[in-house]
Design an enzyme around this catalytic site. Structure first.
Site, PDB file in Angstrom:
ATOM      1  CB  CYS A 275       0.916   2.910  -3.505  1.00  0.00           C
ATOM      2  SG  CYS A 275       2.561   2.254  -3.378  1.00  0.00           S
ATOM      3  CB  ILE A 276      -2.220   6.595  -3.647  1.00  0.00           C
ATOM      4  CG1 ILE A 276      -1.195   6.557  -2.501  1.00  0.00           C
ATOM      5  CG2 ILE A 276      -3.539   7.186  -3.164  1.00  0.00           C
ATOM      6  CD1 ILE A 276      -1.478   5.589  -1.398  1.00  0.00           C
TER       7      ILE A 276
END
Ligand code: SAJ
Length: 442
Positions: A275-276
């Site tokens: 994600c990040i």
């Protein structure tokens, strides 16, 4: 002309609607289970035969879904899983939860979404609601998904309904699951928003309607860019504190006593996960096409991705202080998962730390209770070694990269010679015999 909106709402109300889920991974499978537990018949579709076979056998490959739950729902006939998309034809609503990775140039790889949307458009016709959940650049729902239905003569908002609803699954989170995590939804038209909201309200406690799919797409990107930028800030603070000879952990802990206007993030060896490190680049890419450079995203990414180098430099300094070089040294890396207490190594900064140390001639071994083995990009295979006093004493340096809770850090500092601690995992040890080098001078 049938009133597809009324038909859809009626089938939602009496739970005769059939729900399709495309992509049965850490997002799609929990969603499918929630809909099935709410009383809907759910048709699960995934291109992976292995995934389908394991689910059919009552096994779950997803941390937060029990195999027994899958087996029960399949046995009850409430949940079917297949690699054949034909079953989607029976669906009144279909949620898309497929990967949206980046290619090597850090541009979006939309091939999974493209393929999934084509499959749905080929099998689902008038009256269907389609919701994209995969994290993506703002405009995807309107620019990539909508035309595939319009090309088939369907009018979005009348014949078919189209929305975006970002996934907010946090694998392993003991408090927040799919059901109790608020669900943001943005529809192409008001009718799209209305039916999509009605759908999710059946199995998710809180639904948050927004005015467009672009707003919903941006909500997700803001959430994760917020994390990337703030992690980048504290990583830069670690570098600043190192130059100033100040303990960054002390500074952050003291700042975190501020009861308002501050949110604690902690520095580390870099950022990992699916994600990040990736999501902000979807926004950066889109804005580049509009001739705007998202400087915060770029700077945060630059700082976060330089942290493995910063860690390796700390190791080199620690060995140098003992009149040793990295070249030829034996180094033990503790923890390679991308964050503590999980078994996921995707994009883990530990992979960079290992590669960089080996690139300087070190012999690197690792221990991670969650990761039995992993293979580097160059094919070099690693297997987790047992964490014993002898293994610790035999290493010229031990590098704590991921601070799993189950590791005995007192034992580590009682038997290792040098410990480079990138996570402040040794904050509570007593009378260490090892020399402990923190991420910032201490
Ligand atoms: N990290 C730091 N310092 C921090 C926080 C994280 O270095 O203060 C590192 C972690 O070690 C990891 C990476 O950043 O390598 C990402 O960590 P994360 O805590 O953001 O965990 P993720 O990648 O599992 O992010 C997910 C996201 N969930 C979704 O996208 C649905 C994120 O939005 C959640 O906020 C996050 O979980 C969470 O809070 O656990």
């Amino acid at each position: 002309m049938p009133d597809y909106r009324a038909q859809f709402l009626s089938r939602i109300d009496d739970r005769t609607a059939v729900i399709g889920v495309v992509g049965l991974g850490y997002v799609g499978l929990p969603l499918a289970v929630e809909f099935a537990e709410a009383g809907f018949r759910v048709v699960g579709y995934d291109v992976s035969q292995r995934t389908v076979d394991r689910l059919t056998a009552g096994e779950s490959h997803v941390l937060d879904v029990a195999g027994a739950t899958v087996a029960r729902l399949i046995a009850d006939g409430r949940f079917t899983v297949s690699t054949d998309p034909a079953g989607l034809a029976a669906a009144d609503a279909v949620s898309i939860a497929v990967p949206t990775p980046l290619v090597k140039t850090r541009d979006p790889d939309m091939s999974y979404v493209d393929r999934a949307t084509n499959t749905i458009a080929d099998h689902c016709g008038a009256g269907t609601l389609v919701v994209l959940e995969s994290t993506t650049y703002p405009g995807t729902t309107r620019e990539l998904v909508q035309p595939k239905f319009e090309r088939r003569g369907l009018t979005v908002g009348v014949d078919v309904f189209l929305a975006f609803s970002p996934e907010r699954v946090d694998p392993g989170n003991p408090h927040y699951r799919t059901k109790n995590t608020p669900k943001v939804v943005g529809g192409i038209t008001p009718a799209c928003l209305e039916v999509a909201t009605a759908l999710y309200a059946q199995c998710i406690d809180t639904v948050v309607p927004v005015s467009s799919p672009e707003a919903a797409e941006l909500v997700k990107l803001l959430e994760n860019t917020f994390r990337s930028v703030n992690i980048g800030l504290v990583n830069e603070m670690a570098i600043v504190c190192d130059r100033l000879g100040v303990n960054v952990w002390e500074v952050i802990d003291a700042a975190a006593t501020k009861p308002f206007g501050f949110m604690k993030f902690t520095p580390g060896p870099g950022i990992g996960g699916h994600c990040i490190p990736l999501d902000p680049h979807y926004l950066a890419w889109k804005m580049r096409t509009l001739n705007y450079r998202t400087r915060f995203i770029d700077v945060a990414s630059e700082i976060n991705s330089q942290m493995p180098d910063f860690v390796v430099e700390k190791v080199a300094q620690a060995l140098n202080d003992a009149r040793q070089s990295v070249n030829g040294s034996h180094i033990l890396v503790l923890g390679v998962a991308y964050k503590k207490d999980i078994d996921d190594i995707r994009e883990s900064p530990a992979l960079d730390v290992v590669r960089l140390l080996e690139g300087r001639g070190a012999h690197v071994a690792y221990h991670d209770p969650f990761i039995v083995r992993f293979e580097e990009e160059d094919g070099h295979d690693h297997a987790s070694v047992a964490l014993t006093p002898a293994v610790l004493a035999g290493a010229d340096a031990v590098v704590i990269v991921t601070d799993h809770s189950s590791i005995d850090y007192q034992m580590v500092v009682d038997h290792a010679r040098v410990v480079v601690d990138t996570r402040n995992a040794t904050a509570r040890v007593t009378h260490p015999t090892a020399r402990i080098v923190s991420l910032s001078a201490s």
